[in-house]
Design a protein around this motif. Structure first.
Motif, mmCIF file in Angstrom:
data_model
loop_
_atom_site.group_PDB
_atom_site.id
_atom_site.type_symbol
_atom_site.label_atom_id
_atom_site.label_comp_id
_atom_site.label_asym_id
_atom_site.label_seq_id
_atom_site.Cartn_x
_atom_site.Cartn_y
_atom_site.Cartn_z
ATOM 1 N N VAL A 1 30.846 9.630 -19.393
ATOM 2 C CA VAL A 1 31.030 10.485 -20.569
ATOM 3 C C VAL A 1 29.961 11.565 -20.654
ATOM 4 C CG1 VAL A 1 31.048 10.466 -23.099
ATOM 5 C CG2 VAL A 1 32.218 8.676 -21.846
ATOM 6 N N GLU A 2 28.790 11.286 -20.126
ATOM 7 C CA GLU A 2 27.679 12.232 -20.192
ATOM 8 C C GLU A 2 28.081 13.568 -19.570
ATOM 9 O OE1 GLU A 2 23.419 12.062 -18.213
ATOM 10 O OE2 GLU A 2 23.738 10.432 -19.649
ATOM 11 N N ILE B 1 25.339 15.333 -24.436
ATOM 12 C CA ILE B 1 24.260 15.800 -23.579
ATOM 13 C C ILE B 1 23.678 14.658 -22.756
ATOM 14 C CG2 ILE B 1 21.965 16.864 -23.570
ATOM 15 C CD1 ILE B 1 22.866 18.245 -26.222
ATOM 16 N N LYS B 2 23.378 13.542 -23.408
ATOM 17 C CA LYS B 2 22.793 12.401 -22.727
ATOM 18 C C LYS B 2 23.208 11.143 -23.458
ATOM 19 C CE LYS B 2 18.561 10.671 -20.839
ATOM 20 N NZ LYS B 2 17.512 11.072 -19.998
ATOM 21 N N ALA B 3 23.479 10.073 -22.716
ATOM 22 C CA ALA B 3 23.898 8.823 -23.340
ATOM 23 C C ALA B 3 23.422 7.645 -22.499
ATOM 24 C CB ALA B 3 25.409 8.784 -23.488
ATOM 25 N N GLY B 4 23.142 6.546 -23.166
ATOM 26 C CA GLY B 4 22.701 5.363 -22.449
ATOM 27 C C GLY B 4 22.497 4.192 -23.386
ATOM 28 N N VAL B 5 22.045 3.079 -22.820
ATOM 29 C CA VAL B 5 21.744 1.865 -23.567
ATOM 30 C C VAL B 5 20.285 1.525 -23.301
ATOM 31 C CG1 VAL B 5 22.278 -0.580 -23.824
ATOM 32 C CG2 VAL B 5 24.110 1.039 -23.386
ATOM 33 N N ILE C 1 22.128 4.758 -27.352
ATOM 34 C CA ILE C 1 21.376 5.979 -27.637
ATOM 35 C C ILE C 1 22.142 7.139 -27.009
ATOM 36 C CG2 ILE C 1 19.208 7.185 -27.254
ATOM 37 C CD1 ILE C 1 17.978 4.795 -28.157
ATOM 38 N N TYR C 2 22.356 8.178 -27.790
ATOM 39 C CA TYR C 2 23.032 9.351 -27.240
ATOM 40 C C TYR C 2 22.567 10.606 -27.959
ATOM 41 C CZ TYR C 2 26.116 8.392 -31.196
ATOM 42 O OH TYR C 2 26.604 8.129 -32.439
ATOM 43 N N ARG C 3 22.654 11.702 -27.244
ATOM 44 C CA ARG C 3 22.351 13.025 -27.800
ATOM 45 C C ARG C 3 23.591 13.873 -27.626
ATOM 46 N NH1 ARG C 3 16.131 14.397 -26.585
ATOM 47 N NH2 ARG C 3 15.425 12.267 -26.796
ATOM 48 N N TYR C 4 23.894 14.603 -28.665
ATOM 49 C CA TYR C 4 25.092 15.432 -28.620
ATOM 50 C C TYR C 4 24.834 16.728 -29.364
ATOM 51 C CZ TYR C 4 25.746 13.713 -33.345
ATOM 52 O OH TYR C 4 25.561 13.398 -34.666
#
Length: 53
Positions: free
Chosen positions: A17-18, A33-37, A47-50
């Motif tokens: 998805v990132e 923009i960035k996503a993860g666990v 945790i994700y940035r959008y």
């Protein structure tokens, strides 16, 4: 929060998805923009940035 047994599957999904754009029900578009666990003390957090476009 993410269940510990699901952390790997969620991480794998977020890697795909990132960098994509998702259209929300409101019609606005979210650029992932960035996503993860993140794991800390046995707790897994999503945790994700959008950016809303």
């Amino acid at each position: 929060m993410v269940e510990p047994e699901q952390a790997k599957a969620v991480t794998t999904y977020l890697e795909r998805v990132e960098g994509t754009k998702i259209t929300l029900d409101s019609g606005r578009v979210a650029n992932i923009i960035k996503a993860g666990v993140k794991e800390r003390k046995g707790q897994y957090t999503l945790i994700y940035r959008y950016q809303l476009v």
